[in-house]
Design a protein around this motif. Structure first.
Motif, PDB file in Angstrom:
ATOM      1  N   THR A   1       3.230   6.291  37.366  1.00  0.00           N
ATOM      2  CA  THR A   1       3.180   6.056  35.847  1.00  0.00           C
ATOM      3  C   THR A   1       1.848   6.405  35.331  1.00  0.00           C
ATOM      4  OG1 THR A   1       2.539   3.909  36.495  1.00  0.00           O
ATOM      5  CG2 THR A   1       4.885   4.097  36.194  1.00  0.00           C
ATOM      6  N   THR A   2       1.640   6.746  34.101  1.00  0.00           N
ATOM      7  CA  THR A   2       0.496   7.050  33.488  1.00  0.00           C
ATOM      8  C   THR A   2       0.408   6.607  31.944  1.00  0.00           C
ATOM      9  OG1 THR A   2      -1.312   8.477  33.199  1.00  0.00           O
ATOM     10  CG2 THR A   2       0.934   9.511  33.376  1.00  0.00           C
ATOM     11  N   ASP A   3      -0.527   6.118  31.434  1.00  0.00           N
ATOM     12  CA  ASP A   3      -0.589   6.028  30.214  1.00  0.00           C
ATOM     13  C   ASP A   3      -1.005   7.176  29.332  1.00  0.00           C
ATOM     14  OD1 ASP A   3      -3.074   5.544  31.184  1.00  0.00           O
ATOM     15  OD2 ASP A   3      -2.998   3.361  30.621  1.00  0.00           O
ATOM     16  N   ALA A   4      -1.387   8.332  29.930  1.00  0.00           N
ATOM     17  CA  ALA A   4      -2.057   9.378  29.420  1.00  0.00           C
ATOM     18  C   ALA A   4      -1.041  10.097  28.323  1.00  0.00           C
ATOM     19  CB  ALA A   4      -2.366  10.608  30.369  1.00  0.00           C
ATOM     20  N   ALA A   5      -1.210  10.525  27.277  1.00  0.00           N
ATOM     21  CA  ALA A   5      -0.464  11.257  26.081  1.00  0.00           C
ATOM     22  C   ALA A   5      -0.341  12.666  26.981  1.00  0.00           C
ATOM     23  CB  ALA A   5      -0.991  11.366  24.997  1.00  0.00           C
TER      24      ALA A   5
ATOM     25  N   SER B   1       3.498   6.957  29.365  1.00  0.00           N
ATOM     26  CA  SER B   1       3.679   6.367  28.160  1.00  0.00           C
ATOM     27  C   SER B   1       2.917   7.042  26.916  1.00  0.00           C
ATOM     28  CB  SER B   1       3.296   4.725  28.387  1.00  0.00           C
ATOM     29  OG  SER B   1       2.165   4.759  28.481  1.00  0.00           O
ATOM     30  N   GLY B   2       1.831   7.527  27.141  1.00  0.00           N
ATOM     31  CA  GLY B   2       1.122   8.107  26.227  1.00  0.00           C
ATOM     32  C   GLY B   2       0.213   6.971  25.336  1.00  0.00           C
TER      33      GLY B   2
ATOM     34  N   LEU C   1      -2.448  16.026  26.569  1.00  0.00           N
ATOM     35  CA  LEU C   1      -2.924  16.976  27.621  1.00  0.00           C
ATOM     36  C   LEU C   1      -2.191  18.180  27.903  1.00  0.00           C
ATOM     37  CD1 LEU C   1      -3.824  14.141  30.318  1.00  0.00           C
ATOM     38  CD2 LEU C   1      -5.434  15.888  29.612  1.00  0.00           C
ATOM     39  N   ASP C   2      -2.881  19.203  28.194  1.00  0.00           N
ATOM     40  CA  ASP C   2      -2.309  20.552  28.632  1.00  0.00           C
ATOM     41  C   ASP C   2      -3.181  21.405  29.308  1.00  0.00           C
ATOM     42  OD1 ASP C   2      -3.797  21.855  26.576  1.00  0.00           O
ATOM     43  OD2 ASP C   2      -2.446  21.912  24.980  1.00  0.00           O
ATOM     44  N   ALA C   3      -3.105  22.584  29.445  1.00  0.00           N
ATOM     45  CA  ALA C   3      -3.946  23.249  30.437  1.00  0.00           C
ATOM     46  C   ALA C   3      -5.109  23.823  29.470  1.00  0.00           C
ATOM     47  CB  ALA C   3      -3.071  24.699  30.983  1.00  0.00           C
ATOM     48  N   GLU C   4      -5.050  23.850  28.418  1.00  0.00           N
ATOM     49  CA  GLU C   4      -6.434  24.274  27.614  1.00  0.00           C
ATOM     50  C   GLU C   4      -7.223  23.126  27.322  1.00  0.00           C
ATOM     51  OE1 GLU C   4      -6.713  27.558  26.966  1.00  0.00           O
ATOM     52  OE2 GLU C   4      -4.819  27.571  28.150  1.00  0.00           O
ATOM     53  N   HIS C   5      -6.905  21.749  27.467  1.00  0.00           N
ATOM     54  CA  HIS C   5      -7.589  20.466  27.202  1.00  0.00           C
ATOM     55  C   HIS C   5      -8.822  20.392  28.156  1.00  0.00           C
ATOM     56  CE1 HIS C   5      -8.406  16.294  26.757  1.00  0.00           C
ATOM     57  NE2 HIS C   5      -7.818  16.125  25.767  1.00  0.00           N
TER      58      HIS C   5
END
Length: 410
Positions: free
Chosen positions: A203-207, A245-246, A253-257
């Motif tokens: 689980t993660t709360d990252a978007a 959960s975001g 987040l993506d590879a460019e972040h």
């Protein structure tokens, strides 16, 4: 907390530490003992979801149902798991039972059916006792919580022959926001690269989008869960599912972040920690074995050789007996199915060199024996062919492994 580069390991963290998650477990009667055998993870919002699943041709019914759920929108809000019965090789009735579990969990937590994932672990070929499972699902909303106890009860519910729980949580900063990544897993026997009797939940709360989460999980799994073995048997039920959960409030987040690399590193740490914990807890195991193959011609070659060495029953037996028989290691290297230069291989047991340029070198046998008696055995294979490296994890093969599996159903 313990600092690990760009992230911190959270002491006493659990699957519920990331924002938005609750968990719990109870005993519904699938196990003969009173240990929890039904557990659930619940997110307060539909979470971006990703999963990887066993490559065994006889994939258990719950995995098919979970894949259907994730495929609908790329989201999950409830992850339901039972232990004590695998619901595998149970035909149409097994699929119907898995869908009933999904529907009952959806009703219990007030979400659409396709926001529910289902998985099972235990004995293969026996129908679920749905007269026990359904009342158990109905009782889950009363036991879920967002505190450490909820995570504890869930972790207990997923165990079979495991001796210990496998739980880890880390935190890092993304866009100036605190982000958590947590994991819980089960697995002790029937463990082999490309998944096994292993269930992993993260689980993660990252978007992060479902698509980017899937890419990250695929890569991480190849480097962690797919690099462990206990006994060479790949199960019907294994999966790793991740839910995001975001709610941390970061930019997606993506590879460019700017913080993608840090997040990916922390994510892989969670997977590696759980994978090593599974290998260390192998049925009857007395030690963790780590095989690192360095300077291979390619990453694929390094991984193939590392997995072949760690999966060798002879290597595992030698480690159990504290026998510095490097011949078993070089034999495994040679049968891994990838090209090797037979004149350039170096092998070390810990820091004890036993082979250089494919030729034996004098070493202190008693010192090597003493090293192999330890709880961690590190085998280093240097191919001197290129720049690629891979590491695999496993455990020794003991008398207790045979005893446990000779009486698994009893």
């Amino acid at each position: 907390m313990a600092q690990q580069g760009q992230f911190t390991v959270v002491e006493n963290g659990s699957i519920t530490t990331p924002k938005g998650f609750r968990a719990g477990g109870l005993h519904c009667g699938l196990k003969k003992t009173k240990r929890n055998d039904l557990g659930v993870i619940v997110c307060e919002v539909p979470a971006a979801a990703a999963g990887v699943y066993t490559l065994n041709a006889f994939q258990a019914a719950p995995l098919k149902v979970t894949q259907e759920s994730v495929a609908a929108e790329g989201k999950l809000q409830v992850m339901l798991v039972n232990s004590g019965n695998a619901n595998a090789c149970t035909g149409q009735q097994g699929e119907d039972d898995a869908r009933t579990m999904r529907a009952e969990a959806a009703k219990a937590f007030g979400v659409p059916d396709h926001y529910v994932g289902v998985t099972s672990t235990g004995v293969i070929g026996e129908l679920l006792k749905m007269d026990r499972v359904v009342p158990g699902i109905e009782g889950l909303p009363a036991v879920v919580s967002a505190d450490e106890e909820g995570g504890e009860q869930f972790s207990q519910a997923i165990l079979t022959t495991d001796l210990v729980k496998k739980v880890v949580c880390v935190e890092l900063t993304v866009d100036g926001k605190t982000v958590h990544i947590a994991g819980a897993a089960k697995g002790s026997g029937m463990i082999h690269p490309n998944m096994a009797t292993m269930l992993g939940f993260m689980t993660t709360d990252a978007a992060i989008s479902s698509a980017n989460l899937q890419k990250l999980l695929n890569r991480s799994t190849d480097m962690t869960f797919n690099m462990i073995t206990v006994d060479g048997d790949t199960s019907t039920n294994d999966m790793v599912v991740t839910m995001a959960s975001g709610l941390a409030g970061n930019e997606p987040l993506d590879a460019e972040h700017a913080d993608w690399a840090a997040f990916a590193t922390a994510f892989q740490y969670v997977g590696e920690y759980l994978a090593k914990a599974i290998a260390r807890d192998g049925e009857g195991a007395t030690k963790l074995i780590e095989v690192t193959v360095a300077n291979a011609a390619s990453e694929d070659a390094a991984r193939a050789i590392a997995k072949t060495v760690i999966g060798s029953s002879l290597v595992k037996s030698a480690c159990f007996g504290a026998d510095a028989n490097w011949g078993r290691i070089i034999a495994a290297v040679g049968r891994a199915g990838v090209p090797v230069n037979v004149d350039t291989v170096d092998i070390r047991l810990g820091d004890i060199s036993v082979l250089e340029q494919s030729r034996p070198v004098p070493f202190d046998d008693p010192k090597a024996t003493e090293y192999l008696k330890g709880e961690l055995v590190q085998i280093h294979v240097n191919l001197n062919m290129g720049g690629a490296t891979a590491t695999a994890w496993g455990c020794d093969l003991t008398y207790d492994y045979v005893r446990i599996n000779a009486a698994y159903r009893t």
